[in-house]
Design a protein around this motif. Sequence first.
Motif, short mmCIF file in Angstrom:
data_model
loop_
_atom_site.label_atom_id
_atom_site.label_comp_id
_atom_site.label_asym_id
_atom_site.label_seq_id
_atom_site.Cartn_x
_atom_site.Cartn_y
_atom_site.Cartn_z
N GLY A 66 -22.28 3.91 40.04
CA GLY A 66 -23.09 2.91 39.34
C GLY A 66 -22.35 1.60 39.19
O GLY A 66 -22.93 0.52 39.32
N GLU A 67 -21.04 1.68 38.91
CA GLU A 67 -20.24 0.46 38.77
C GLU A 67 -20.14 -0.27 40.11
O GLU A 67 -20.20 -1.51 40.16
N ARG A 68 -20.01 0.49 41.19
CA ARG A 68 -19.95 -0.15 42.51
C ARG A 68 -21.27 -0.87 42.79
O ARG A 68 -21.29 -1.98 43.33
N GLN A 69 -22.38 -0.25 42.40
CA GLN A 69 -23.67 -0.88 42.64
C GLN A 69 -23.81 -2.14 41.77
O GLN A 69 -24.36 -3.15 42.20
N ARG A 70 -23.28 -2.10 40.54
CA ARG A 70 -23.30 -3.30 39.68
C ARG A 70 -22.50 -4.42 40.31
O ARG A 70 -22.90 -5.59 40.27
N SER A 116 -38.12 5.70 45.02
CA SER A 116 -38.14 6.08 43.62
C SER A 116 -39.31 5.40 42.89
O SER A 116 -39.36 4.18 42.77
N LYS A 117 -40.21 6.22 42.35
CA LYS A 117 -41.34 5.65 41.59
C LYS A 117 -40.84 4.97 40.32
O LYS A 117 -41.39 3.98 39.86
N GLU A 118 -39.74 5.52 39.76
CA GLU A 118 -39.17 4.95 38.53
C GLU A 118 -38.64 3.54 38.80
O GLU A 118 -38.87 2.63 38.00
N LEU A 119 -37.96 3.37 39.91
CA LEU A 119 -37.45 2.04 40.25
C LEU A 119 -38.63 1.10 40.55
O LEU A 119 -38.66 -0.05 40.10
N VAL A 131 -28.75 -6.23 48.36
CA VAL A 131 -28.15 -5.08 47.68
C VAL A 131 -28.54 -3.85 48.50
O VAL A 131 -29.73 -3.62 48.74
N PHE A 132 -27.55 -3.11 48.96
CA PHE A 132 -27.81 -1.98 49.86
C PHE A 132 -27.62 -0.66 49.12
O PHE A 132 -27.01 -0.61 48.06
N GLN A 133 -28.12 0.42 49.74
CA GLN A 133 -27.92 1.75 49.16
C GLN A 133 -26.41 2.07 49.11
O GLN A 133 -25.91 2.53 48.10
N ASP A 134 -25.74 1.83 50.22
CA ASP A 134 -24.28 1.96 50.24
C ASP A 134 -23.76 0.56 49.95
O ASP A 134 -24.01 -0.36 50.72
N HIS A 135 -23.04 0.42 48.86
CA HIS A 135 -22.71 -0.89 48.30
C HIS A 135 -22.09 -1.87 49.28
O HIS A 135 -22.17 -3.07 49.10
N HIS A 136 -21.45 -1.38 50.38
CA HIS A 136 -20.81 -2.28 51.37
C HIS A 136 -19.72 -3.15 50.74
O HIS A 136 -19.54 -4.29 51.15
N LEU A 137 -19.01 -2.62 49.74
CA LEU A 137 -17.85 -3.35 49.20
C LEU A 137 -16.66 -3.10 50.10
O LEU A 137 -16.55 -2.04 50.72
N LEU A 138 -15.75 -4.07 50.18
CA LEU A 138 -14.56 -3.90 51.01
C LEU A 138 -13.47 -3.20 50.19
O LEU A 138 -13.10 -3.69 49.11
N GLY A 167 -30.46 4.81 45.45
CA GLY A 167 -30.61 6.04 46.24
C GLY A 167 -29.45 7.00 46.13
O GLY A 167 -29.64 8.21 46.25
N ASN A 168 -28.24 6.49 45.90
CA ASN A 168 -27.07 7.37 45.85
C ASN A 168 -26.64 7.69 44.42
O ASN A 168 -25.54 8.21 44.22
N LEU A 169 -27.47 7.36 43.43
CA LEU A 169 -27.03 7.49 42.03
C LEU A 169 -27.75 8.64 41.33
O LEU A 169 -28.88 8.97 41.68
N ASP A 170 -27.08 9.20 40.32
CA ASP A 170 -27.77 10.23 39.53
C ASP A 170 -28.85 9.56 38.68
O ASP A 170 -28.89 8.34 38.54
N GLN A 171 -29.72 10.39 38.11
CA GLN A 171 -30.92 9.88 37.42
C GLN A 171 -30.59 8.85 36.35
O GLN A 171 -31.18 7.76 36.29
N LYS A 172 -29.60 9.18 35.48
CA LYS A 172 -29.29 8.29 34.35
C LYS A 172 -28.74 6.96 34.86
O LYS A 172 -29.15 5.89 34.41
N THR A 173 -27.82 7.03 35.82
CA THR A 173 -27.22 5.81 36.36
C THR A 173 -28.26 5.00 37.11
O THR A 173 -28.28 3.77 37.04
N ALA A 174 -29.14 5.70 37.83
CA ALA A 174 -30.20 5.00 38.57
C ALA A 174 -31.09 4.21 37.61
O ALA A 174 -31.45 3.06 37.87
N THR A 175 -31.40 4.81 36.45
CA THR A 175 -32.23 4.13 35.46
C THR A 175 -31.52 2.88 34.94
O THR A 175 -32.13 1.81 34.82
#
Length: 225
Positions: free
Chosen positions: A147-151, A203-206, A90-97, A172-180
């Motif tokens: 967030g959906e792309r990361q899912r 991210s300490k939270e992650l 799983v990458f920071q940039d989702h790498h979806l086609l 890394g590329n998500l806002d706080q709520k989505t990152a959580t």
Amino acid sequence: MAKLVATHLSKSFPTRSEPLVVLRDVSLEIRSGESAAIIGPSGSGKSTLLHLIGGLDAPTSGTIDLDGENPHTLAPDKLAHFRNHNVGFVFQDHHLLPQLTVLENVLIPAMAETAPTPAMIERARQLLTRVGLAARLDHRPAELSGGERQRCGIARALLMKPKLLLADEPTGNLDQKTATEVAQLLGEIHTQENAILLIVTHSKELAAIAQKRYEMNSGLLEPRS
Ligand SMILES: Nc1ncnc2c1ncn2[C@@H]1O[C@H](COP(=O)(O)OP(=O)(O)OP(=O)(O)O)[C@@H](O)[C@H]1O
């Protein structure tokens, strides 16, 4: 029970003068269903370690053992097969086609070898349901939120039932709520899948979702509470 054991890993990159030493004698051990997070400053060697563990690059010295196999002793075709079946990234940039649908993107690891079987298509659908994208199977990545792309990327990483899930700054590329939300999903789904989860993050939270925490400084890995 699968186990990841990295033993005395070192990595240097050649330069015109002295080799650049990036990892120094790094060892760690993580079991199925366990998770570990590595935090540390930029340039300290975190991604390099993830690449060695995932078989994307070879160590200068030291060994990696994933459930009895060392990827770095395999011929290139066997290594590609090993990675596809044992390691989900799983990458920071989702790498979806962009031209493929959500469902097709999740099926990419299966398509690397053969046409996807009905069982694989069913698993992809189930994973997409579990990550909350059941209604988006036919959408393109551009129609999804970050967030959906990361899912979707998480579902793709899990398609082949990998023993090891490697996540490099996945929020890394998500806002706080989505990152959580994505952090919670990663924590839950790797446990359900009984995979080893190794996260690299600032991210300490992650990092807090992981059972084991380490800090990397100038290529040295130290346990942290
Ligand atoms: N292929 C390469 N050739 C030469 N140097 C490299 C190569 N890959 C990484 N490096 C160097 O290794 C060091 C560690 O990089 P790495 O990407 O592992 O750090 P990191 O801790 O993941 O940083 P960040 O948090 O910014 O992603 C850096 O100085 C980087 O320039």
